[in-house]
Write an enzyme that holds these catalytic residues in place. Structure first.
Site, short mmCIF file in Angstrom:
data_model
loop_
_atom_site.label_atom_id
_atom_site.label_comp_id
_atom_site.label_asym_id
_atom_site.label_seq_id
_atom_site.Cartn_x
_atom_site.Cartn_y
_atom_site.Cartn_z
N HIS A 185 34.33 -66.74 -80.34
CA HIS A 185 34.52 -65.40 -80.90
C HIS A 185 35.40 -65.51 -82.14
O HIS A 185 36.51 -66.04 -82.10
CB HIS A 185 35.17 -64.47 -79.87
CG HIS A 185 34.24 -64.14 -78.74
ND1 HIS A 185 34.66 -64.05 -77.43
CD2 HIS A 185 32.92 -63.90 -78.74
CE1 HIS A 185 33.61 -63.75 -76.67
NE2 HIS A 185 32.54 -63.65 -77.44
N GLU A 188 39.34 -64.55 -82.65
CA GLU A 188 40.33 -65.14 -81.74
C GLU A 188 40.91 -66.41 -82.36
O GLU A 188 40.71 -67.52 -81.87
CB GLU A 188 39.67 -65.39 -80.38
CG GLU A 188 39.16 -64.07 -79.77
CD GLU A 188 38.20 -64.24 -78.58
OE1 GLU A 188 37.96 -65.37 -78.14
OE2 GLU A 188 37.67 -63.20 -78.11
N ARG A 243 33.68 -60.43 -84.33
CA ARG A 243 33.66 -61.18 -83.07
C ARG A 243 32.43 -62.09 -82.94
O ARG A 243 32.50 -63.20 -82.44
CB ARG A 243 33.66 -60.14 -81.93
CG ARG A 243 33.35 -60.67 -80.55
CD ARG A 243 33.35 -59.49 -79.55
NE ARG A 243 32.80 -59.86 -78.26
CZ ARG A 243 33.53 -60.35 -77.27
NH1 ARG A 243 34.81 -60.57 -77.42
NH2 ARG A 243 32.97 -60.63 -76.11
N HIS A 313 39.46 -68.94 -75.35
CA HIS A 313 39.38 -67.60 -75.96
C HIS A 313 40.79 -67.01 -76.10
O HIS A 313 41.76 -67.57 -75.61
CB HIS A 313 38.60 -66.65 -75.05
CG HIS A 313 37.15 -66.97 -74.86
ND1 HIS A 313 36.17 -66.08 -75.13
CD2 HIS A 313 36.53 -68.09 -74.41
CE1 HIS A 313 34.99 -66.61 -74.85
NE2 HIS A 313 35.18 -67.83 -74.41
N GLU A 387 41.89 -67.46 -71.53
CA GLU A 387 42.22 -66.38 -72.45
C GLU A 387 43.68 -66.59 -72.81
O GLU A 387 44.56 -66.38 -71.97
CB GLU A 387 42.04 -65.00 -71.81
CG GLU A 387 40.61 -64.64 -71.42
CD GLU A 387 39.75 -64.21 -72.62
OE1 GLU A 387 40.27 -64.11 -73.75
OE2 GLU A 387 38.54 -63.99 -72.39
#
Ligand SMILES: *[C@@H]1O[C@H](CO)[C@@H](O)[C@H](O)[C@H]1NC(C)=O
Ligand SMILES: *[C@@H]1O[C@H](CO)[C@@H](O)[C@H](O)[C@H]1NC(C)=O
Ligand SMILES: *[C@@H]1O[C@H](CO)[C@@H](O)[C@H](O)[C@H]1NC(C)=O
Ligand SMILES: *[C@@H]1O[C@H](CO)[C@@H](O)[C@H](O)[C@H]1NC(C)=O
Ligand SMILES: *[C@@H]1O[C@H](CO)[C@@H](O)[C@H](O)[C@H]1NC(C)=O
Ligand SMILES: *[C@@H]1O[C@H](CO)[C@@H](O)[C@H](O)[C@H]1NC(C)=O
Length: 453
Positions: A185, A188, A243, A313, A387
């Protein structure tokens, strides 16, 4: 003399202008809301859809729930209207980011010239545009030719070349593979920064760090520093909050597929959109995108040798296990959880950062077509989504000052997982022969013989 200075000064001020993003975020705000009732949820869903607000967490209005965090970026012209509407409905909110533009500006490296080379030493505590990451990849290979090779993986939608780095200690043993990709993405940015940090740390420390030393004897590391290259470039040059990839749809009336909804794992079934305007548009079919295809074809070819698939991510501070596309747990779910918990504990020891651990469909949201689910479904036993920081304070515009602590703590989590996998598949097969452990075992042997005799 003054004229001369004047010229230098104006050249200096031109450079940032050239790099400033086409879309500006002056006065945009990010709001944090925790709706309390179903009525509030409904109103927020309505507000987000009609005003086309940029949802940061969750990604779509359908996933707004009472009692759960909601982070939305509100464009400057709508800030007052949105706040009035929230007040009218007695929905309380907190301003997380009072001026998005200011943060965006601060996260771009300040001094930059058109001719900037990756200078004497690469700065890992800044975000880097793609062109510098390409240079970094080829330098890191040249500088560490005994360990690192750069390989072609495929082409992006806009025909850019995707490379991965292979870190492999020379050995005649048959080894297994750990895969890690970053930057699926675009916005990020901390994710590609981590892949670069990871490579640097492995190369700097593989001789001295017992854990790294141990797993490198049996495992090769395959690192894809930026999966979504076109999107990453677009996030530097046009829209910081882009994104998806940059594939045109409907004759170019809308752009971009969410590559992490495009893999062949229950593709298109849950937590996706078929509307190409959406942030979670899943594409026209499984692996419809060249970036997804490049990764999937490679992984399929090597799947019998890959023990672990990691995809990095941001943000939210999670280590997510399969699945997101079904609530049925994978057969090795207990072990997946156990290892993820060990990793989160190792991470927390560094700076106290707290991560949530669990199956995506239980602790975050339902989504299909993710690379993590797909990798596990085709038989790769360990598969995790990270994440990274933070929990919403800065969201996608994590300040560069946090690159180092984020990478340091994440390093501990990732090497914990890799070390576990290495020891599981190569039990006792990696006895370290550093001088101290050799000395110790000699001592023990002597002591043992002495006691026996
Ligand atoms: C590669 O080595 C050169 C010469 O020592 C150094 O200047 C450069 O920073 C190194 N590049 C990377 C990416 O480590
Ligand atoms: C893609 O790039 C290659 C060179 O890297 C070039 O030969 C080819 O024509 C390009 N294809 C398209 C569709 O632009
Ligand atoms: C795209 O353009 C072509 C020709 O201009 C047209 O025939 C086609 O219907 C368009 N497709 C869409 C999805 O709008
Ligand atoms: C997706 O997986 C199914 C089996 O689960 C297979 O039949 C299909 O060919 C796959 N599609 C692609 C594009 O690989
Ligand atoms: C995912 O879907 C299942 C039902 O299919 C539901 O029970 C679960 O709560 C959903 N997960 C989340 C995080 O919304
Ligand atoms: C994030 O975590 C910090 C503590 O680490 C806390 O003070 C803050 O309120 C949290 N922010 C959100 C948006 O949850």
């Amino acid at each position: 003399m003054w004229l001369f200075l004047g010229i230098i000064f104006s050249v200096g001020t031109l450079i940032p202008g050239k790099l400033s993003l086409k879309l500006q975020y002056d006065g945009d705000q990010v709001l944090h809301i925790v709706p309390e009732t179903f009525q509030q949820v409904q109103h927020l869903q309505h507000l987000c859809s009609t005003l086309l607000l940029d949802l940061w967490k969750p990604l779509q209005p359908e996933d707004i729930w009472a009692g759960e965090d909601l982070h939305i970026r509100v464009p400057a012209p709508l800030v007052q209207e949105v706040k009035d509407s929230l007040a009218q409905h007695m929905i309380s909110y907190r301003v997380l980011i009072p001026d998005v533009h200011k943060l965006v500006d601060q996260s771009m490296p300040r001094e930059r010239s058109n001719h900037r080379q990756v200078s004497e030493s690469y700065v890992y505590t800044q975000y880097h545009p793609m062109e510098e990451i390409y240079q970094w990849m080829s330098q890191i290979q040249k500088n560490n030719s005994e360990l690192v090779t750069q390989h072609y993986l495929g082409k992006t939608t806009e025909n850019r070349t995707m490379y991965y780095l292979q870190i492999s200690q020379p050995s005649d043993k048959t080894k297994k593979i750990i895969w890690m990709d970053c930057g699926i993405h675009a916005r990020e940015w901390i994710s590609p920064a981590f892949c670069q940090w990871f490579v640097k740390e492995i190369l700097q420390n593989y001789k001295s760090d017992p854990k790294i030393n141990r797993f490198l004897q049996n495992l090769d590391l395959y690192i894809l520093p930026v999966l979504n290259i076109d999107g990453y470039i677009y996030s530097w040059e046009k829209d910081r909050f882009w994104r998806k990839n940059r594939a045109p749809y409907m004759n170019g009336t809308c752009y971009g597929t969410d590559l992490n909804r495009n893999f062949n794992s229950s593709w298109g079934s849950v937590g996706v959109s078929y509307n190409c305007d959406s942030e979670i548009f899943c594409g026209s079919g499984p692996e419809s995108e060249p970036e997804t295809r490049a990764v999937a074809q490679f992984i399929k070819r090597k799947k019998n040798d890959i023990l672990c698939y990691l995809t990095i991510h941001s943000y939210g501070q999670y280590i997510l296990t399969p699945y997101g596309s079904t609530t049925k747990p994978p057969s090795n779910s207990e072990e997946l959880m156990h290892v993820a918990e060990k990793a989160a504990a190792a991470l927390m020891e560094k700076y106290g950062t707290s991560y949530k651990v669990g199956p995506t469909s239980l602790i975050l949201y339902n989504n299909s077509g993710s690379s993590r689910d797909w990798a596990h479904m085709i038989g790769i036993p360990f598969s995790y989504t990270f994440e990274l920081r933070d929990n919403g304070t800065y969201g996608f515009v994590l300040p560069p000052e946090q690159i180092q602590p984020t990478c340091e703590e994440t390093m501990l989590a990732v090497t914990t997982i890799i070390d576990y996998v290495g020891q599981k598949y190569f039990p006792g097969g990696a006895v370290m022969l550093t001088s101290s452990s050799l000395g110790l075992s000699l001592c023990l042997t002597v002591a043992f013989k002495w006691t026996v005799s």
